[in-house]
Scaffold this active site. Structure first.
Site, PDB file in Angstrom:
ATOM      1  N   ASN A  85     -32.140  92.930  17.156  1.00  0.00           N
ATOM      2  CA  ASN A  85     -32.008  94.315  16.711  1.00  0.00           C
ATOM      3  C   ASN A  85     -30.697  94.438  15.936  1.00  0.00           C
ATOM      4  O   ASN A  85     -29.621  94.408  16.520  1.00  0.00           O
ATOM      5  CB  ASN A  85     -32.011  95.230  17.950  1.00  0.00           C
ATOM      6  CG  ASN A  85     -31.703  96.676  17.610  1.00  0.00           C
ATOM      7  OD1 ASN A  85     -31.702  97.065  16.437  1.00  0.00           O
ATOM      8  ND2 ASN A  85     -31.454  97.485  18.630  1.00  0.00           N
TER       9      ASN A  85
ATOM     10  N   LYS B 171     -29.538  96.949  14.432  1.00  0.00           N
ATOM     11  CA  LYS B 171     -28.958  98.305  14.513  1.00  0.00           C
ATOM     12  C   LYS B 171     -28.555  98.787  13.107  1.00  0.00           C
ATOM     13  O   LYS B 171     -29.212  98.444  12.134  1.00  0.00           O
ATOM     14  CB  LYS B 171     -27.799  98.325  15.517  1.00  0.00           C
ATOM     15  CG  LYS B 171     -28.234  97.751  16.879  1.00  0.00           C
ATOM     16  CD  LYS B 171     -27.273  98.001  18.005  1.00  0.00           C
ATOM     17  CE  LYS B 171     -27.816  97.384  19.279  1.00  0.00           C
ATOM     18  NZ  LYS B 171     -27.001  97.689  20.458  1.00  0.00           N
TER      19      LYS B 171
ATOM     20  N   HIS C  72     -34.953 103.140  22.327  1.00  0.00           N
ATOM     21  CA  HIS C  72     -33.731 102.345  22.478  1.00  0.00           C
ATOM     22  C   HIS C  72     -32.626 103.228  23.062  1.00  0.00           C
ATOM     23  O   HIS C  72     -32.565 104.427  22.770  1.00  0.00           O
ATOM     24  CB  HIS C  72     -33.287 101.772  21.126  1.00  0.00           C
ATOM     25  CG  HIS C  72     -32.148 100.811  21.297  1.00  0.00           C
ATOM     26  ND1 HIS C  72     -30.843 101.238  21.377  1.00  0.00           N
ATOM     27  CD2 HIS C  72     -32.126  99.464  21.476  1.00  0.00           C
ATOM     28  CE1 HIS C  72     -30.067 100.177  21.587  1.00  0.00           C
ATOM     29  NE2 HIS C  72     -30.821  99.089  21.649  1.00  0.00           N
TER      30      HIS C  72
ATOM     31  N   GLU D  55     -29.638 103.739  22.423  1.00  0.00           N
ATOM     32  CA  GLU D  55     -28.813 104.522  21.499  1.00  0.00           C
ATOM     33  C   GLU D  55     -29.565 105.744  20.986  1.00  0.00           C
ATOM     34  O   GLU D  55     -28.956 106.772  20.673  1.00  0.00           O
ATOM     35  CB  GLU D  55     -28.330 103.616  20.355  1.00  0.00           C
ATOM     36  CG  GLU D  55     -27.239 102.670  20.869  1.00  0.00           C
ATOM     37  CD  GLU D  55     -27.314 101.253  20.367  1.00  0.00           C
ATOM     38  OE1 GLU D  55     -27.884 101.021  19.289  1.00  0.00           O
ATOM     39  OE2 GLU D  55     -26.807 100.363  21.075  1.00  0.00           O
TER      40      GLU D  55
ATOM     41  N   GLU E  24     -32.818  97.206  29.150  1.00  0.00           N
ATOM     42  CA  GLU E  24     -31.467  97.106  28.600  1.00  0.00           C
ATOM     43  C   GLU E  24     -30.548  98.041  29.386  1.00  0.00           C
ATOM     44  O   GLU E  24     -30.483  99.241  29.078  1.00  0.00           O
ATOM     45  CB  GLU E  24     -31.456  97.507  27.124  1.00  0.00           C
ATOM     46  CG  GLU E  24     -32.333  96.639  26.247  1.00  0.00           C
ATOM     47  CD  GLU E  24     -31.909  96.719  24.782  1.00  0.00           C
ATOM     48  OE1 GLU E  24     -31.513  95.688  24.243  1.00  0.00           O
ATOM     49  OE2 GLU E  24     -31.946  97.817  24.198  1.00  0.00           O
TER      50      GLU E  24
ATOM     51  N   GLY F 121     -23.473  96.057  24.129  1.00  0.00           N
ATOM     52  CA  GLY F 121     -22.307  96.054  23.254  1.00  0.00           C
ATOM     53  C   GLY F 121     -20.982  95.999  23.991  1.00  0.00           C
ATOM     54  O   GLY F 121     -19.925  96.211  23.407  1.00  0.00           O
TER      55      GLY F 121
ATOM     56  N   SER G  10     -25.704  92.404  25.701  1.00  0.00           N
ATOM     57  CA  SER G  10     -24.715  91.328  25.582  1.00  0.00           C
ATOM     58  C   SER G  10     -25.303  89.934  25.778  1.00  0.00           C
ATOM     59  O   SER G  10     -24.692  89.077  26.415  1.00  0.00           O
ATOM     60  CB  SER G  10     -23.543  91.572  26.535  1.00  0.00           C
ATOM     61  OG  SER G  10     -22.869  92.770  26.192  1.00  0.00           O
TER      62      SER G  10
END
Ligand code: 13P
Length: 253
Positions: free
Chosen positions: A9, A11, A97, A99, A169, A175, A215
């Site tokens: 991904n 992003k 996702h 985010e 996730e 991240g 990560s």
């Protein structure tokens, strides 16, 4: 058994030049393992999808989108439909996702509509779920993930559900460099699989792929993949380096 699935991904990263370059570098680096039992996908920003599809046209690497809208077409300024993504050669689409859940404030109900519309439009959705650090500390991981899975899949027939990949996730691992331990990942993946068995029966539960994301790096990929219920990896930051992403794919075959 379940075929490993590694997706990168990207992003909101890359540009018109580096997106194509990254796709080509990944494709070249994986040429010698083409035909091995592993599915690989890259997930660029919308505007670079067509170029990346073009760059990968002779390779067995699929392309996905990071989001989608649930309507087919019409007056929805700024949105992109499943039909449009299918039209330009997308195979997969991320739905929910973290985010989008936490930055853009998408709800489970909206995500559910996106999952359903994606399947109707011929795409393969990757439904992402995962708890916040406060939720984990309050022992709410199971409750949160269960709600996200159940609401995300609400109303889907078994036939439709068979198009779905799940991705766990944990938000605190995204991240941050803080990967879930393989045991923490396995625990939640196993819980998700049991939930799928309750919703859709054991056979579909055994066939469904559940990816881990958060990560993932070349040095932790193999151990995560050794867990019984970890069927693949959804890679963020490390997928922006062809070398690292290739190493992660290689660690998974
Ligand atoms: P990182 O690998 O950068 O933690 O991102 C994970 C992710 O969100 C993939 O979708």
């Amino acid at each position: 058994m379940r075929k490993p699935f590694i997706a990168g991904n990207w992003k909101m990263n890359t540009d018109s030049y580096t997106s194509v370059q990254l796709a080509k570098d990944v494709a070249h680096g994986l040429e010698d393992i083409a035909g091995h039992p592993v599915d690989v996908a890259v997930i660029p920003p919308f505007v670079y999808i067509s170029a990346v599809v073009g760059a990968l046209s002779t390779y067995q690497i699929a392309v996905g989108a990071q989001d989608v809208y649930f309507e087919h077409k019409g007056a929805f300024t700024g949105e992109i439909s499943p039909a449009m993504l299918k039209d330009i050669g997308c195979a997969y689409v991320l739905c929910g996702h973290s985010e989008r859940r936490h930055v853009i404030k998408e709800t489970d109900e909206l995500i559910n509509k996106k999952v359903s519309a994606s399947i109707s439009g011929g795409l393969l959705p990757i439904l992402c779920v995962g708890e916040l650090i406060e939720e984990r500390k309050a022992n709410k991981t199971e409750e949160v993930v269960k709600r996200q899975v159940e609401k995300g899949l609400a109303g889907l027939s078994p036939e439709k559900f068979s198009a779905v990949t799940l991705a766990y996730e944990p938000v605190w691992a995204i991240g941050t460099g803080l990967t879930a331990t393989p045991q923490q990942a396995q625990e939640v993946h196993s819980m998700i699989r049991q939930l799928i068995a309750k919703l859709y029966g054991n056979q579909l539960a055994q066939e469904t792929r559940i990816l881990y994301g958060g990560s993932v790096k070349p040095d932790n990929a193999a151990e995560l993949m050794r867990q019984q219920d970890v069927d693949g990896l959804l890679v963020g930051g490390a997928s922006l380096s062809a070398k690292d992403f290739i190493a992660i794919v290689r660690a998974s075959v």
